[in-house]
Design a protein around this motif. Structure first.
Motif, PDB file in Angstrom:
ATOM      1  N   ARG A   1       0.818  -1.222   0.000  1.00 53.19           N
ATOM      2  CA  ARG A   1       0.000   0.000   0.000  1.00 53.19           C
ATOM      3  C   ARG A   1       0.850   1.270   0.000  1.00 53.19           C
ATOM      4  O   ARG A   1       0.318   2.371   0.136  1.00 53.19           O
ATOM      5  CB  ARG A   1      -0.913  -0.001   1.229  1.00 53.19           C
ATOM      6  N   MET A   2       2.190   1.100  -0.089  1.00 57.62           N
ATOM      7  CA  MET A   2       3.137   2.218  -0.095  1.00 57.62           C
ATOM      8  C   MET A   2       3.033   3.048   1.184  1.00 57.62           C
ATOM      9  O   MET A   2       3.183   4.273   1.158  1.00 57.62           O
ATOM     10  CB  MET A   2       2.948   3.086  -1.344  1.00 57.62           C
ATOM     11  N   GLN A   3       2.774   2.383   2.294  1.00 57.67           N
ATOM     12  CA  GLN A   3       2.717   3.052   3.606  1.00 57.67           C
ATOM     13  C   GLN A   3       4.063   2.837   4.309  1.00 57.67           C
ATOM     14  O   GLN A   3       4.191   2.040   5.232  1.00 57.67           O
ATOM     15  CB  GLN A   3       1.569   2.489   4.446  1.00 57.67           C
ATOM     16  N   ALA A   4       5.058   3.548   3.844  1.00 59.04           N
ATOM     17  CA  ALA A   4       6.414   3.347   4.359  1.00 59.04           C
ATOM     18  C   ALA A   4       6.522   3.704   5.835  1.00 59.04           C
ATOM     19  O   ALA A   4       7.345   3.127   6.563  1.00 59.04           O
ATOM     20  CB  ALA A   4       7.400   4.169   3.547  1.00 59.04           C
ATOM     21  N   ASP A   5       5.713   4.659   6.310  1.00 58.45           N
ATOM     22  CA  ASP A   5       5.779   5.046   7.716  1.00 58.45           C
ATOM     23  C   ASP A   5       5.367   3.888   8.623  1.00 58.45           C
ATOM     24  O   ASP A   5       6.006   3.623   9.655  1.00 58.45           O
ATOM     25  CB  ASP A   5       4.918   6.269   7.983  1.00 58.45           C
ATOM     26  N   VAL A   6       4.320   3.167   8.249  1.00 53.50           N
ATOM     27  CA  VAL A   6       3.873   2.009   9.037  1.00 53.50           C
ATOM     28  C   VAL A   6       4.913   0.889   8.953  1.00 53.50           C
ATOM     29  O   VAL A   6       5.187   0.207   9.943  1.00 53.50           O
ATOM     30  CB  VAL A   6       2.507   1.509   8.539  1.00 53.50           C
ATOM     31  N   MET A   7       5.502   0.713   7.772  1.00 53.26           N
ATOM     32  CA  MET A   7       6.513  -0.314   7.602  1.00 53.26           C
ATOM     33  C   MET A   7       7.730  -0.039   8.488  1.00 53.26           C
ATOM     34  O   MET A   7       8.266  -0.939   9.133  1.00 53.26           O
ATOM     35  CB  MET A   7       6.937  -0.393   6.139  1.00 53.26           C
ATOM     36  N   PHE A   8       8.151   1.222   8.538  1.00 53.92           N
ATOM     37  CA  PHE A   8       9.287   1.581   9.387  1.00 53.92           C
ATOM     38  C   PHE A   8       8.931   1.435  10.863  1.00 53.92           C
ATOM     39  O   PHE A   8       9.778   1.052  11.677  1.00 53.92           O
ATOM     40  CB  PHE A   8       9.729   3.016   9.084  1.00 53.92           C
ATOM     41  N   ALA A   9       7.697   1.744  11.221  1.00 55.08           N
ATOM     42  CA  ALA A   9       7.268   1.575  12.612  1.00 55.08           C
ATOM     43  C   ALA A   9       7.344   0.105  13.022  1.00 55.08           C
ATOM     44  O   ALA A   9       7.808  -0.222  14.125  1.00 55.08           O
ATOM     45  CB  ALA A   9       5.844   2.106  12.782  1.00 55.08           C
ATOM     46  N   ALA A  10       6.907  -0.787  12.143  1.00 55.71           N
ATOM     47  CA  ALA A  10       6.984  -2.223  12.423  1.00 55.71           C
ATOM     48  C   ALA A  10       8.436  -2.676  12.513  1.00 55.71           C
ATOM     49  O   ALA A  10       8.792  -3.508  13.363  1.00 55.71           O
ATOM     50  CB  ALA A  10       6.248  -3.013  11.335  1.00 55.71           C
TER      51      ALA A  10
END
Length: 238
Positions: free
Chosen positions: A200-209
């Motif tokens: 989904r191109m949600q890099a902020d959530v990916m980095f948070a994980a």
């Protein structure tokens, strides 16, 4: 050190005007934590359970196999080849098979974590058992103890520092095994979030994980470090 890294990270994002879908700034990642903290922690709990169970089972299995190989040369010849084979095969090649056999649930992730750490525990503990000081073995022979008593009272205490080293290594790699299992196929977990966020191109959530995963590794390592130092209290500190 952490503060300097965050400042440098924010400066690089602003200076080069990097799009947030490629590299979000620390403020975006923090905002993702605030907005989705319950969602992130719930999936972190899944990965933590997989990691801890896999770690415990992997350490227990490694200790048992090392003891069996020490007690019996025949068992060593039987057990050593499959142990080496599990390490020769790439973990990414084994993970899809485990998911196919065990499903998308907890079992495949636990087995994956076990396989990743099993060899380090087995090899370090077995090496420690084999390299018991000659003076201790001579003392055991002087008292004419049985092979089992020699193992229990002389070899195992002498091999505990080696075992503690293997367990500390396992604490770092156990989460990797769980994440690889989740990456191949899972219903939840931090790797599951990363895959969904990447799509989904949600890099902020990916980095948070990813940050949560790093914190989990550091926390597990710190707990194991404290436990092993208590267990092997005579071992000099690094």
């Amino acid at each position: 050190m952490t503060a300097a890294f965050i400042v440098l990270w924010a400066a690089l994002v602003r200076w080069f005007a990097i799009p947030p879908y490629l590299l979000p700034g620390p403020e975006r990642v923090f905002h993702a934590f605030v907005e989705r903290w319950w969602f992130l922690l719930d999936h972190a709990r899944i990965t933590a359970v997989e990691t801890v169970i896999g770690f415990i089972c992997g350490v227990a299995g490694g200790v048992i196999f090392a003891l069996l190989m020490t007690l019996s040369p025949l068992l060593r010849r039987v057990l050593l080849p499959p142990i080496l084979v599990t390490q020769a095969l790439p973990v990414f090649a084994i993970a899809p098979i485990l998911v196919l056999w065990l499903g998308f649930g907890l079992a495949s992730k636990v087995v994956m974590a076990m396989l990743v750490i099993f060899f380090s525990v087995t090899s370090t503990f077995y090496d420690g058992l084999r390299r018991t000081e000659t003076g201790l073995l001579d003392l055991a022979g002087l008292y004419r103890v049985s092979k089992f008593q020699e193992l229990l009272h002389f070899r195992i205490p002498a091999a505990l520092p080696a075992l503690s080293s293997g367990v500390r290594i396992a604490a770092v790699f156990a989460p990797i095994g769980a994440v690889i299992g989740e990456w191949v196929g899972a219903k939840g977990g931090l790797a599951f979030i990363m895959l969904q966020s990447n799509a989904r191109m949600q890099a902020d959530v990916m980095f948070a994980a990813l940050i949560l995963l790093a914190v989990m590794v550091l926390l597990l390592r710190a707990i194991v470090e404290g436990a092993t130092r208590h267990l092997v209290h005579w071992q000099p500190e690094d």
